[in-house]
Scaffold this motif. Structure first.
Motif, PDB file in Angstrom:
ATOM      1  N   MET A   5       0.844  -1.205  -0.095  1.00  0.00           N
ATOM      2  CA  MET A   5      -0.084  -0.091  -0.003  1.00  0.00           C
ATOM      3  C   MET A   5       0.868   1.326   0.080  1.00  0.00           C
ATOM      4  SD  MET A   5      -2.983  -1.281   2.535  1.00  0.00           S
ATOM      5  CE  MET A   5      -4.044   0.229   2.686  1.00  0.00           C
ATOM      6  N   SER A   6       1.806   1.353   0.872  1.00  0.00           N
ATOM      7  CA  SER A   6       2.661   2.368   1.018  1.00  0.00           C
ATOM      8  C   SER A   6       3.639   2.557  -0.092  1.00  0.00           C
ATOM      9  CB  SER A   6       3.644   2.313   2.274  1.00  0.00           C
ATOM     10  OG  SER A   6       2.825   3.061   3.362  1.00  0.00           O
ATOM     11  N   TYR A  20     -12.212  -1.506   6.476  1.00  0.00           N
ATOM     12  CA  TYR A  20     -11.461  -1.606   7.734  1.00  0.00           C
ATOM     13  C   TYR A  20     -12.481  -1.159   9.066  1.00  0.00           C
ATOM     14  CZ  TYR A  20      -7.666  -2.125   4.642  1.00  0.00           C
ATOM     15  OH  TYR A  20      -6.604  -2.270   3.586  1.00  0.00           O
ATOM     16  N   VAL A  48     -12.988  -0.877  13.245  1.00  0.00           N
ATOM     17  CA  VAL A  48     -12.315  -0.893  14.419  1.00  0.00           C
ATOM     18  C   VAL A  48     -12.885  -2.208  15.130  1.00  0.00           C
ATOM     19  CG1 VAL A  48     -12.117   0.159  16.861  1.00  0.00           C
ATOM     20  CG2 VAL A  48     -11.510   1.289  14.643  1.00  0.00           C
ATOM     21  N   GLU A  53      -4.474  -4.861  16.533  1.00  0.00           N
ATOM     22  CA  GLU A  53      -4.761  -3.628  15.645  1.00  0.00           C
ATOM     23  C   GLU A  53      -6.089  -3.313  15.791  1.00  0.00           C
ATOM     24  OE1 GLU A  53      -3.154  -4.043  11.728  1.00  0.00           O
ATOM     25  OE2 GLU A  53      -4.347  -2.199  11.101  1.00  0.00           O
ATOM     26  N   ASP A  96       3.934   6.353   7.340  1.00  0.00           N
ATOM     27  CA  ASP A  96       2.761   7.175   7.845  1.00  0.00           C
ATOM     28  C   ASP A  96       3.242   7.998   9.066  1.00  0.00           C
ATOM     29  OD1 ASP A  96       1.062   5.281   6.335  1.00  0.00           O
ATOM     30  OD2 ASP A  96       0.372   4.265   8.153  1.00  0.00           O
ATOM     31  N   PHE A 128      -3.821   8.055   2.979  1.00  0.00           N
ATOM     32  CA  PHE A 128      -4.718   8.164   3.839  1.00  0.00           C
ATOM     33  C   PHE A 128      -3.878   8.502   5.213  1.00  0.00           C
ATOM     34  CE2 PHE A 128      -3.012   4.531   5.632  1.00  0.00           C
ATOM     35  CZ  PHE A 128      -3.677   3.514   5.972  1.00  0.00           C
ATOM     36  N   LYS A 176      -6.866   7.669  12.271  1.00  0.00           N
ATOM     37  CA  LYS A 176      -6.945   8.298  13.392  1.00  0.00           C
ATOM     38  C   LYS A 176      -5.760   7.897  14.389  1.00  0.00           C
ATOM     39  CE  LYS A 176      -9.895   8.332  17.689  1.00  0.00           C
ATOM     40  NZ  LYS A 176     -10.242   9.801  17.891  1.00  0.00           N
ATOM     41  N   PHE A 177      -5.083   6.582  14.155  1.00  0.00           N
ATOM     42  CA  PHE A 177      -4.221   6.091  15.075  1.00  0.00           C
ATOM     43  C   PHE A 177      -2.933   6.528  14.710  1.00  0.00           C
ATOM     44  CE2 PHE A 177      -5.012   2.935  11.883  1.00  0.00           C
ATOM     45  CZ  PHE A 177      -3.440   2.850  11.281  1.00  0.00           C
TER      46      PHE A 177
HETATM   47  N1  LIG Z   1       0.324   2.850   5.361  1.00  0.00           N
HETATM   48  C1  LIG Z   1      -0.087   2.088   5.980  1.00  0.00           C
HETATM   49  N2  LIG Z   1      -0.397   2.086   7.266  1.00  0.00           N
HETATM   50  C2  LIG Z   1      -1.074   1.273   8.010  1.00  0.00           C
HETATM   51  O1  LIG Z   1      -1.303   1.414   9.122  1.00  0.00           O
HETATM   52  C3  LIG Z   1      -1.423  -0.002   7.240  1.00  0.00           C
HETATM   53  C4  LIG Z   1      -1.345  -0.030   5.946  1.00  0.00           C
HETATM   54  N3  LIG Z   1      -0.562   0.844   5.247  1.00  0.00           N
HETATM   55  N4  LIG Z   1      -1.780  -1.236   5.371  1.00  0.00           N
HETATM   56  C5  LIG Z   1      -2.183  -2.549   6.097  1.00  0.00           C
HETATM   57  C6  LIG Z   1      -3.023  -2.079   7.240  1.00  0.00           C
HETATM   58  C7  LIG Z   1      -4.218  -1.346   6.932  1.00  0.00           C
HETATM   59  N5  LIG Z   1      -4.471  -0.706   7.951  1.00  0.00           N
HETATM   60  C8  LIG Z   1      -5.712   0.232   8.204  1.00  0.00           C
HETATM   61  C9  LIG Z   1      -6.186   0.813   6.993  1.00  0.00           C
HETATM   62  C10 LIG Z   1      -7.348   1.631   7.444  1.00  0.00           C
HETATM   63  C11 LIG Z   1      -7.936   2.145   8.617  1.00  0.00           C
HETATM   64  C12 LIG Z   1      -9.207   2.823   8.504  1.00  0.00           C
HETATM   65  O2  LIG Z   1      -9.642   3.202   7.693  1.00  0.00           O
HETATM   66  N6  LIG Z   1      -9.544   3.263   9.970  1.00  0.00           N
HETATM   67  C13 LIG Z   1     -10.629   3.943  10.290  1.00  0.00           C
HETATM   68  C14 LIG Z   1     -11.518   3.366  11.223  1.00  0.00           C
HETATM   69  C15 LIG Z   1     -12.884   3.144  10.867  1.00  0.00           C
HETATM   70  C16 LIG Z   1     -13.700   2.891  12.198  1.00  0.00           C
HETATM   71  O3  LIG Z   1     -13.756   3.565  13.096  1.00  0.00           O
HETATM   72  O4  LIG Z   1     -13.996   1.704  12.424  1.00  0.00           O
HETATM   73  C17 LIG Z   1     -10.187   5.288  10.600  1.00  0.00           C
HETATM   74  O5  LIG Z   1     -10.780   6.318  10.138  1.00  0.00           O
HETATM   75  O6  LIG Z   1      -9.163   5.488  11.388  1.00  0.00           O
HETATM   76  C18 LIG Z   1      -7.195   1.575   9.816  1.00  0.00           C
HETATM   77  C19 LIG Z   1      -6.122   0.518   9.478  1.00  0.00           C
HETATM   78  C20 LIG Z   1      -3.428  -0.457   8.963  1.00  0.00           C
HETATM   79  N7  LIG Z   1      -2.308  -1.071   7.976  1.00  0.00           N
END
Ligand SMILES: Nc1nc(=O)c2c([nH]1)NC[C@@H]1CN(c3ccc(C(=O)N[C@@H](CCC(=O)O)C(=O)O)cc3)CN21
Ligand SMILES: CC(C)C(=O)C(=O)O
Ligand SMILES: [Mg+2]
Length: 270
Positions: free
Chosen positions: A55-56, A157, A159, A188, A224, A232, A235-236
């Protein structure tokens, strides 16, 4: 105010990481090449060669297309750059569907790279695979909660652990994976409360990403946390540097100097 901890000067092993539980939080960062692994060497306890690579650094929408060959190539590079951290190989999607296949692939990891542990995504349903690997002398980190390799099956994705029922399921996963021999857990995308409860319930260290402050360690994707991955920002992620912006500033200066013939000057010419 902030504690500047001394750099790490000894080889970090599976045992070192286990002994840090309850003593001090463990730091982990991803790396995919020798250049950056070299910068991270001695600064963090653990390096994850993550399938986030896809992804990155390959602009895929998810991690699913990463292959064993690609992950091995990048792990070899990381091994050349980093001497001290415990290096963890992220088993790609489809590489551990049966105990036999998982073992064959993990043996390849140990034989072809310096990685000292592998990470697999999955809960109780993967306990038999963790058992097969650990029975054969392979150190395993089990990754539960938000499992990026399940993104298509889950439809996004999300939580985990927001309901008490989900929280109980995660706790059962954690206990089953510990029982199967995992030496650490990666938690995670789950509520801080669940991650803290799991951390208190297991004897093995937990490493969190998007799992709050109660775990035994933290991991972030380097692109990140240093502001290079702008596609992207969940929040974390905390940005410790505005990397892309710094690069652009440098590039603009380079362009100006080339256009104005200020570069190369005598100092940089033969
Ligand atoms: N660049 C990168 N950073 C990552 O942390 C990461 C990757 N790639 N690739 C593999 C996974 C995918 N990850 C992800 C991808 C998207 C969200 C996400 O969209 N989270 C939402 C939460 C939604 C909810 O509240 O349920 C957010 O808005 O934070 C989280 C982890 C973590 N990992
Ligand atoms: C997000 C972390 C834990 C990971 O699995 C990866 O970088 O691939
Ligand atoms: Mg991964």
């Amino acid at each position: 105010m902030s504690i500047q901890s001394a750099s790490i000067d000894k080889k970090v092993t599976v045992r070192t990481v286990q002994k840090l539980k309850g003593v001090e939080p463990v730091t982990m960062i991803t790396a995919y090449d020798a250049l950056f692994a070299g910068i991270f060497d001695g600064e963090v306890e653990m390096i994850l060669v993550g399938d986030s690579l896809n992804m990155s650094f390959f602009a895929e929408p998810d991690t699913l297309s990463a292959t064993m060959d690609q992950m091995i190539y990048h792990t070899k590079a990381v091994c050349k750059g980093a001497r001290l951290p415990l290096i963890v190989f992220d088993m790609p999607f489809g590489s551990y569907t049966t105990p036999e296949q998982a073992l064959e692939n993990a043996v390849r990891v140990y034989q072809e790279t310096c990685a000292e542990a592998v990470k697999i995504e999955g809960g109780r349903e993967k306990a038999h695979i963790v058992k097969k690997l650990t029975e054969n002398g392979i150190a395993v980190i089990a990754h539960i909660g938000l499992k990026p390799q399940s993104v298509r099956a889950e439809g996004g994705y999300r939580v985990q652990g927001r309901s008490e029922e989900e929280a109980m399921e995660l706790m059962e996963d954690a206990l089953a994976l510990q029982e199967a021999g995992a030496f650490a857990l990666l938690l995670e995308g789950m509520t801080s409360d669940v991650a803290r409860r799991i951390t208190e319930a297991v004897e093995i260290p937990t490493i969190g990403i998007g799992a709050g402050n109660g775990t035994d360690g933290q991991v972030l994707v380097w692109s990140d946390m240093f502001g290079f991955f702008e596609a992207f920002k969940p929040k974390f992620v905390k940005r410790y540097l505005e990397g892309a912006e710094l690069i652009r500033q440098g590039l603009r200066q380079y362009r100006e100097e080339v256009k104005s013939r200020a570069f190369p000057d005598d100092e940089h010419s033969y």
